[in-house]
Design a protein around this motif. Structure first.
Motif, PDB file in Angstrom:
ATOM      1  N   ARG A   1      -9.519  -6.515  -5.018  1.00  0.00           N
ATOM      2  CA  ARG A   1      -8.473  -5.511  -5.276  1.00  0.00           C
ATOM      3  C   ARG A   1      -7.993  -5.564  -6.728  1.00  0.00           C
ATOM      4  O   ARG A   1      -7.587  -4.552  -7.303  1.00  0.00           O
ATOM      5  CB  ARG A   1      -7.311  -5.744  -4.303  1.00  0.00           C
TER       6      ARG A   1
ATOM      7  N   GLU B   1      -7.758  -1.883  -8.510  1.00  0.00           N
ATOM      8  CA  GLU B   1      -6.407  -1.309  -8.553  1.00  0.00           C
ATOM      9  C   GLU B   1      -5.829  -1.398  -9.974  1.00  0.00           C
ATOM     10  O   GLU B   1      -5.899  -2.443 -10.602  1.00  0.00           O
ATOM     11  CB  GLU B   1      -5.474  -2.022  -7.581  1.00  0.00           C
TER      12      GLU B   1
ATOM     13  N   HIS C   1       0.820  -1.212   0.000  1.00  0.00           N
ATOM     14  CA  HIS C   1       0.000   0.000   0.000  1.00  0.00           C
ATOM     15  C   HIS C   1       0.857   1.266   0.000  1.00  0.00           C
ATOM     16  O   HIS C   1       0.416   2.326   0.428  1.00  0.00           O
ATOM     17  CB  HIS C   1      -0.958  -0.006   1.199  1.00  0.00           C
TER      18      HIS C   1
ATOM     19  N   ARG D   1       1.741  -8.358  -3.754  1.00  0.00           N
ATOM     20  CA  ARG D   1       1.657  -7.166  -4.615  1.00  0.00           C
ATOM     21  C   ARG D   1       3.007  -6.963  -5.326  1.00  0.00           C
ATOM     22  O   ARG D   1       3.083  -6.520  -6.453  1.00  0.00           O
ATOM     23  CB  ARG D   1       1.304  -5.946  -3.740  1.00  0.00           C
TER      24      ARG D   1
ATOM     25  N   ARG E   1     -10.336  -9.037   3.138  1.00  0.00           N
ATOM     26  CA  ARG E   1     -10.654  -9.578   1.808  1.00  0.00           C
ATOM     27  C   ARG E   1      -9.456 -10.411   1.409  1.00  0.00           C
ATOM     28  O   ARG E   1      -8.365 -10.241   1.969  1.00  0.00           O
ATOM     29  CB  ARG E   1     -10.857  -8.442   0.800  1.00  0.00           C
TER      30      ARG E   1
END
Ligand SMILES: Cc1cc2nc3c(=O)[nH]c(=O)nc-3n(C[C@H](O)[C@H](O)[C@H](O)COP(=O)(O)O)c2cc1C
Ligand SMILES: C=C(O[C@@H]1CC(C(=O)O)=C[C@@H](OP(=O)(O)O)[C@H]1O)C(=O)O
Length: 398
Positions: free
Chosen positions: A49, A53, A11, A138, A340
């Motif tokens: 996401r 995103e 993030h 990520r 999530r």
């Protein structure tokens, strides 16, 4: 030699990736990298996401007018989630305003199967936010971007990769079926699970639905195939030069990968020696192998056959029916954090495995053939192949 590094948090403002050692003259297109980033988001069973995103791609160095110039290739991928996290993830000391208090609340219920608890012990944190931010997959977006550049280099030398899902939980594609080829990539990407067998894919979709309904998660196995390799990448002379060792390390370095197989891998251990290897014979004056049980690697070197490696992914650890844990602030037993998560990220793991394989092969190519420009690498490769005596020659499987 190729070297690569990634930086950035899940993030944080962006991911950063650097690839050093790429010869000049490799066509690198932003659209090509974007395509691979988009492929990494595919797959039935991924969480919300992936939908909201975007990967904001920037090329900051090493490429001019669409071609590499020999310097480090520097890539930035903006996290479009960032505006929500500017206070919590600020690099500067920042008081949290009212709107960020919930998001910035200490995470004191470590999630089993994640780096959370041991990361807190190891780095001296009282909560798991700083651990999970970097442990998160990520980061694989950065590796996929680097892999796209490595693949562009390999493609200049006639080397091409493809990956596919071979199993999801207990649902397996039939053994011994046809292997996908590089021109099957579009069809594979169009499949919800990136599975080459339509019937199996439909059963995999049902398996994801069933898993989701029961508040659970699921893992699986992906396979990467590399076509067009010359014989002799890697070496038998030392353990850390063996290509199988380097591939295993690179694949095992992907979040949630718990097993790696080269060729028939564990299946080979159940066979007698007479059925386990790839015998040689002559066809039209060339040495050929009729089987590919070794997965195109013997003695830590490519044989020139199709290279075949598999990576096994564990089920996603953030289980919706949250697992038991301990609140490290109170010392009480409780349930793990869950907001999530993906039900399955197996198809995405295939794309990441493909990227890691491309990087390892590109590294082995630069090690063997050198070259400051891709034209020089190609000349060296061709001269090497031409110098192999006729009696030793094998066909390059393309
Ligand atoms: C593409 C991809 C997506 C992932 N998505 C999730 C996810 O949504 N939730 C989760 O708990 N783990 C996810 N993981 C796995 C975790 O990052 C990983 O299990 C965790 O960092 C612990 O590392 P380890 O499993 O390698 O020990 C994902 C992994 C990959 C490769
Ligand atoms: C963000 C990505 O994957 C993430 C990997 C991940 C994990 O724990 O590894 C957990 C999830 O993150 P979040 O909890 O914020 O939803 C995934 O969405 C991505 O692949 O781009």
């Amino acid at each position: 030699m190729l070297r690569w590094l990634t930086a950035g948090e899940s993030h944080g403002p962006e991911l950063i990736a650097v690839l050093e050692g790429l010869p000049a003259g490799v066509p690198v297109s932003l659209d090509g990298i974007r395509e691979d980033l988009a492929r990494r988001k595919l797959g039935y069973g991924r969480g919300s996401r992936m939908k909201f995103e975007q990967d904001e791609l920037h090329l900051s160095g090493g490429v001019v007018q669409g071609v590499s110039i020999g310097g480090p290739v520097a890539i930035r991928i903006g996290n479009t989630e960032w505006p929500k996290w500017t206070e919590v993830m600020s690099a500067e000391r920042t008081e949290l305003s009212e709107k960020s208090r919930g998001r910035g609340a200490p995470l004191t219920r470590p999630r089993p199967g994640h780096a959370d608890l041991t990361g807190m012990q190891k780095y001296g944190f009282a909560e798991s936010r700083p651990v999970l931010e970097r442990a998160s997959a990520r980061e694989t977006a950065a590796r996929v971007a680097l892999g796209a550049v490595a693949r562009a280099f390999l493609s200049e030398l006639g080397i091409a990769l493809v990956s596919h899902t071979v199993s999801l939980g207990t649902v397996e594609a039939p053994a011994g079926g046809p292997l996908p080829r590089p021109d099957d990539v579009a069809a594979l990407d169009a499949d919800p699970l990136r599975c080459f067998d339509g019937g199996t894919s439909a059963r995999m979709v049902a398996e994801v639905d069933d898993t989701k309904k029961s508040g659970d998660t699921i893992g699986g196995i992906v396979e990467v195939l590399v076509y067009g390799l010359p014989p002799g990448l890697g070496s038998y002379v030392h353990w850390d030069r063996r290509l199988d060792s380097r591939l295993a390390g690179a694949l095992m370095g992907i979040q949630a990968i718990k097993a790696v197989e080269v060729g028939d891998g564990f299946e080979t251990t159940r066979r007698r020696g007479s059925e386990a290897h790839d015998a040689l014979r002559i066809e039209d004056g060339t040495i050929v192998r009729d089987t590919g049980r070794a997965g195109g690697i013997e003695g830590g070197m490519t044989t020139g056959q199709v290279l075949r490696v598999r990576a096994g992914m564990k089920p996603i650890a953030t289980v919706p029916h949250a697992l038991p844990t301990v609140d490290v602030a109170t010392g009480e037993e409780t349930k793990a954090h869950h907001q999530r998560s993906d039900v399955s990220a197996v198809p995405a793991a295939g794309v990441v495995a493909e990227a890691m394989t491309a990087l390892v092969i590109a590294d082995a190519v630069t090690e063997k053939f050198g070259g400051d420009s891709v034209a020089e690498t190609r000349r060296n490769l061709e001269a090497y192949l031409a110098a192999i005596p006729e009696r030793l020659s094998t066909a390059r499987e393309v």
